[in-house]
Design a protein around this motif. Structure first.
Motif, PDB file in Angstrom:
ATOM      1  N   SER A  44      -9.159  -0.523  19.460  1.00 23.77           N
ATOM      2  CA  SER A  44     -10.032  -0.763  20.602  1.00 23.77           C
ATOM      3  C   SER A  44      -9.467  -0.102  21.860  1.00 23.77           C
ATOM      4  O   SER A  44      -8.284  -0.244  22.161  1.00 23.77           O
ATOM      5  CB  SER A  44     -10.124  -2.275  20.801  1.00 23.77           C
ATOM      6  N   TYR A  85     -16.138   1.838   9.586  1.00 27.10           N
ATOM      7  CA  TYR A  85     -15.163   1.178  10.459  1.00 27.10           C
ATOM      8  C   TYR A  85     -14.939  -0.276  10.033  1.00 27.10           C
ATOM      9  O   TYR A  85     -13.953  -0.903  10.369  1.00 27.10           O
ATOM     10  CB  TYR A  85     -15.619   1.243  11.925  1.00 27.10           C
ATOM     11  N   ARG A  86     -15.865  -0.835   9.250  1.00 30.31           N
ATOM     12  CA  ARG A  86     -15.754  -2.242   8.844  1.00 30.31           C
ATOM     13  C   ARG A  86     -14.855  -2.421   7.616  1.00 30.31           C
ATOM     14  O   ARG A  86     -14.543  -3.536   7.222  1.00 30.31           O
ATOM     15  CB  ARG A  86     -17.143  -2.810   8.529  1.00 30.31           C
ATOM     16  N   ASP A 101      -8.770   6.899  13.362  1.00 29.15           N
ATOM     17  CA  ASP A 101     -10.028   6.140  13.425  1.00 29.15           C
ATOM     18  C   ASP A 101     -10.101   5.059  12.355  1.00 29.15           C
ATOM     19  O   ASP A 101     -10.815   4.076  12.515  1.00 29.15           O
ATOM     20  CB  ASP A 101     -11.233   7.077  13.266  1.00 29.15           C
ATOM     21  N   MET A 102      -9.384   5.291  11.251  1.00 34.48           N
ATOM     22  CA  MET A 102      -9.426   4.308  10.168  1.00 34.48           C
ATOM     23  C   MET A 102      -8.008   4.014   9.696  1.00 34.48           C
ATOM     24  O   MET A 102      -7.601   4.418   8.605  1.00 34.48           O
ATOM     25  CB  MET A 102     -10.273   4.845   9.016  1.00 34.48           C
ATOM     26  N   GLU A 116     -18.335   0.990  19.842  1.00 34.94           N
ATOM     27  CA  GLU A 116     -16.936   1.415  19.696  1.00 34.94           C
ATOM     28  C   GLU A 116     -16.686   1.565  18.201  1.00 34.94           C
ATOM     29  O   GLU A 116     -16.724   0.583  17.461  1.00 34.94           O
ATOM     30  CB  GLU A 116     -15.994   0.388  20.323  1.00 34.94           C
ATOM     31  N   ILE A 117     -16.435   2.798  17.761  1.00 32.36           N
ATOM     32  CA  ILE A 117     -16.316   3.081  16.330  1.00 32.36           C
ATOM     33  C   ILE A 117     -14.848   3.102  15.897  1.00 32.36           C
ATOM     34  O   ILE A 117     -14.505   2.630  14.832  1.00 32.36           O
ATOM     35  CB  ILE A 117     -16.965   4.446  15.976  1.00 32.36           C
ATOM     36  N   LYS A 130     -12.639  -2.806  11.603  1.00 34.53           N
ATOM     37  CA  LYS A 130     -13.021  -3.006  12.999  1.00 34.53           C
ATOM     38  C   LYS A 130     -13.404  -4.453  13.286  1.00 34.53           C
ATOM     39  O   LYS A 130     -13.063  -4.999  14.319  1.00 34.53           O
ATOM     40  CB  LYS A 130     -14.193  -2.077  13.310  1.00 34.53           C
ATOM     41  N   SER A 131     -14.141  -5.009  12.354  1.00 33.04           N
ATOM     42  CA  SER A 131     -14.702  -6.310  12.674  1.00 33.04           C
ATOM     43  C   SER A 131     -14.211  -7.309  11.625  1.00 33.04           C
ATOM     44  O   SER A 131     -14.462  -7.139  10.434  1.00 33.04           O
ATOM     45  CB  SER A 131     -16.224  -6.130  12.670  1.00 33.04           C
ATOM     46  N   GLN A 179     -15.260  -7.971  21.168  1.00 33.19           N
ATOM     47  CA  GLN A 179     -16.001  -6.709  21.194  1.00 33.19           C
ATOM     48  C   GLN A 179     -17.171  -6.786  20.243  1.00 33.19           C
ATOM     49  O   GLN A 179     -18.315  -6.553  20.606  1.00 33.19           O
ATOM     50  CB  GLN A 179     -15.060  -5.561  20.825  1.00 33.19           C
ATOM     51  N   SER A 180     -16.869  -7.106  18.976  1.00 33.05           N
ATOM     52  CA  SER A 180     -17.902  -7.076  17.932  1.00 33.05           C
ATOM     53  C   SER A 180     -18.872  -8.237  18.058  1.00 33.05           C
ATOM     54  O   SER A 180     -20.014  -8.154  17.614  1.00 33.05           O
ATOM     55  CB  SER A 180     -17.237  -7.153  16.553  1.00 33.05           C
ATOM     56  N   VAL A 189     -11.281   2.143  15.106  1.00 31.73           N
ATOM     57  CA  VAL A 189     -10.807   0.785  14.801  1.00 31.73           C
ATOM     58  C   VAL A 189      -9.902   0.265  15.932  1.00 31.73           C
ATOM     59  O   VAL A 189      -9.942  -0.912  16.287  1.00 31.73           O
ATOM     60  CB  VAL A 189     -10.100   0.763  13.426  1.00 31.73           C
TER      61      VAL A 189
END
Ligand code: M6R
Length: 614
Positions: free
Chosen positions: A406, A26-27, A602-603, A401-402, A609-610, A354-355, A404
């Motif tokens: 939110s 996710y990063r 998801d991606m 939370e995985i 994500k972060s 979040q992160s 991406v």
């Protein structure tokens, strides 16, 4: 941005690392790579452009035996996504490998200097400079890897979490951090390291969150050692992870995003637990109770955040002003940090993330603290940088939370901000006990009401088929529904790649109304609040320009039902709680549209994500 993993132990090194990379994907997912120290003393390096699964395909016929290893999944900053820019990066002689998350700001300067000493570079990354510098120092000073890493880091300007491994010392990994996260997991005769705890939790619950400026010496069969850049010993603070492995799996859902949307009744329950007490009559937020004077004397609140967290922050403004009567400003952290802000010790800065690792938000926190403001964090990831750098704060407790995009973090943030506003209002006397009790009663009911809203999923899935190929969307709302409109538009953009704009509904007539025609669907968030009659007018304005309308309304609505092409009915709640209820159909709408378009929800492309870089 970017995820790093490392492992020393008797387990299957390759499996641990690749599984870890999947958890950290996710990063970033532009490329992935792995360096393994083989039992025969070779240092094997494998890299592949794209997702971790590409790396796995590439590795199928490779020598994967290893005593230790490090691995990386990349979100490209310096240099395009490619095999050569993928980490790990190697020293000139191929004996040292390094993975990095962060940005080396003075890399050009260092690179030029190293080139003058005969160094050849094989990538366009800032990271490669670091491994070449470590090698250069090591050879010229005839020192250990630890000493070379410490000396190299003293010359670096920027942010880093790194892991370094050396062919000649296969039982050692050196790791270090500054402004990018790094967690070390201490198992039984095995040690893990990773950008967050998700690759570690299935092996051990004992973790050490590395602090800025610390260097970890991880050795097989020896206890973990931490030193600073001057080689002075640092204390080791072992914490117990509260995360569980089931939180990191899809649990039967096709995507993390859908799982996280459907988890919201439970995540909101976790978020509220212990904070709304006596059947809703009292709201207890420890961060406020412990700092009563600060909140009693506050003259202004400034909220800083990015992306979805900024949308939650905008809602925070409405909530805090309504309930506390303290003036509130909301700033993009990325702008705030360069706006020469004026703060003092009667200002409260609320940083939402979040992160807990967003670089701009973290920088805003630092600035606010330097100027003497009281800084309060609202974060999800326990032990992350923002909760550590702030004076106090509240976790949203929605679990990892995985996805991406939110979803559950947004509703958790809004719920925490609602409770914060009510707790401050309670403290300052701007909310009467009966008002607190009335709100508390509804807060307790929110998880069940969210379950009811999730029952709209089949209707929304069907609706999504009608709009999958729309090229643009407008999201409109007023008051508490305006930030919801912004958030709805962001969700659609980031996972379906459809252009969408969120707008305050009444502003539409000052420009955007020109783009409305039969091709332009508008999503109008119109719960039965004090601006309802006003938004009915806005709906009429769209309708009379042939725009199609999807409206989110309160159960029993009559007026908008007559005008809209589609209505999604949500349960009635007090106005300040409508965002939690109305944002959920928008999450589902963007999910189903993206799925219809066969996008990777998801991606999503280009995102991570972060965002730990500027
Ligand atoms: O971890 P943070 O809450 O600080 O992240 C902020 C944004 O990067 C994040 O909300 C981003 O906008 C999401 N992709 C939105 O879905």
């Amino acid at each position: 941005m970017c995820g790093i993993v490392g492992y020393i132990g008797d387990g299957n090194v390759y499996d641990v690392l690749v599984k870890g990379l999947h958890r950290l994907e996710y990063r970033g997912y532009d490329s992935a790579g792995i360096a393994l120290v083989a039992p025969d003393g070779r240092l094997n390096l494998y890299k592949a452009k794209g997702k971790v699964s590409n790396l796995e395909d590439y590795c199928r016929d490779k020598d994967l035996r290893a005593k230790a290893g490090i691995a990386h999944t990349r979100w490209a900053t310096h240099g395009e996504p490619s095999d050569s820019n993928a980490h790990p990066h190697f020293s000139q002689d191929g004996r040292i490998a390094l993975v990095h998350n962060g940005t080396i700001e003075n890399y050009k300067l260092l690179k030029d200097a190293l080139k003058q000493h005969g160094c050849t570079f094989h990538s366009e990354t800032d990271t490669e400079v670091l491994v070449q510098l470590i090698e250069y120092i090591k050879i010229n000073n005839d020192c250990s890897l630890l000493d070379a890493v410490r000396e190299a880091l003293k010359q670096v300007v920027g942010a880093y979490a790194i892991a370094v491994i050396e062919r000649d010392h296969p039982d050692t990994i050196i790791a270090a951090r500054k402004s990018s996260p790094l967690v070390i997991g201490i198992g039984d005769k095995e040690t893990f390291l990773a950008s967050d705890a998700t690759p570690i939790v299935e092996y051990t619950k004992n973790v050490v969150y590395l602090k800025d400026g610390e260097v970890a010496v991880i050795k097989r069969d020896e206890p973990l050692k931490l030193v600073d850049l001057e080689n002075k010993d640092c204390d080791i603070d072992i914490r117990t992870l509260e995360m569980s492995i089931s939180q990191l799996e899809k649990g039967g859902y096709p995507h993390f995003m859908l799982k996280e949307i459907f988890e919201q009744p439970n995540t909101l329950r976790d978020c509220i637990r212990g904070r709304v007490v006596d059947d809703g009559k009292r709201i207890l937020i420890n961060g406020i109770l412990d700092n009563k004077e600060k909140f009693l004397n506050a003259k202004r609140i400034v909220i800083v955040a990015c992306g979805t967290s900024w949308h939650a922050g905008l809602l925070g403004k409405y909530l805090l002003q309504d309930m506390t009567r303290i003036p509130v400003e909301v700033e993009y952290a990325s702008e705030f940090r360069y706006s020469n802000p004026v703060l003092d010790d009667r200002d409260i800065v609320i940083a939402i993330s979040q992160s807990g690792e967003t670089a701009d938000t973290l920088a805003a926190v630092e600035i606010a603290r330097k100027q003497g403001a009281f800084v309060y964090g609202v974060s999800n990831v326990v032990g992350s940088s923002i909760p550590r750098e702030t004076d106090s704060g509240t976790y949203i407790h929605v679990g990892p939370e995985i996805g991406v995009a939110s979803t559950k973090a947004f509703t958790g943030q809004v719920m925490v901000l609602t409770m914060l506003a009510a707790a401050i209002g309670q403290l300052r006397g701007t909310l009467a006990p009966e008002q607190v009790a009335e709100l508390g009663k509804y807060i307790i009911r929110i998880p069940d009401l969210v379950t009811k809203v999730l029952g709209l999923a089949p209707q929304i899935e069907h609706l999504s088929l009608i709009y999958t190929y729309a090229r643009n969307f407008l999201y409109l709302g007023r008051g508490y529904s305006y930030p919801v409109a912004l958030e709805g538009a962001l969700k659609l953009k980031e996972i379906s790649y459809i252009h969408a704009e969120g707008y305050p509904a009444a502003e539409m007539k000052h420009g955007p109304i020109a783009i409305i025609d039969a091709e332009m669907p508008s999503v109008i968030i119109a719960p039965n609040d004090h601006l309802y009659e006003k938004i009915v007018n806005n709906v009429q304005q769209v309708k009379s320009r042939e725009g199609s309308i999807i409206a989110i309304v309160t159960e029993g609505d009559k007026e908008i039902r007559e005008l809209a092409d589609h209505v999604l009915e949500v349960p009635a709640v007090p106005e300040c709680l409508t965002p939690i209820i109305t944002s959920i159909p928008l999450q589902l709408l963007s999910y189903y549209i993206a799925i219809n378009k066969r996008k990777n929800v998801d991606m999503p492309r280009n995102l991570a994500k972060s965002v730990t870089v500027e």
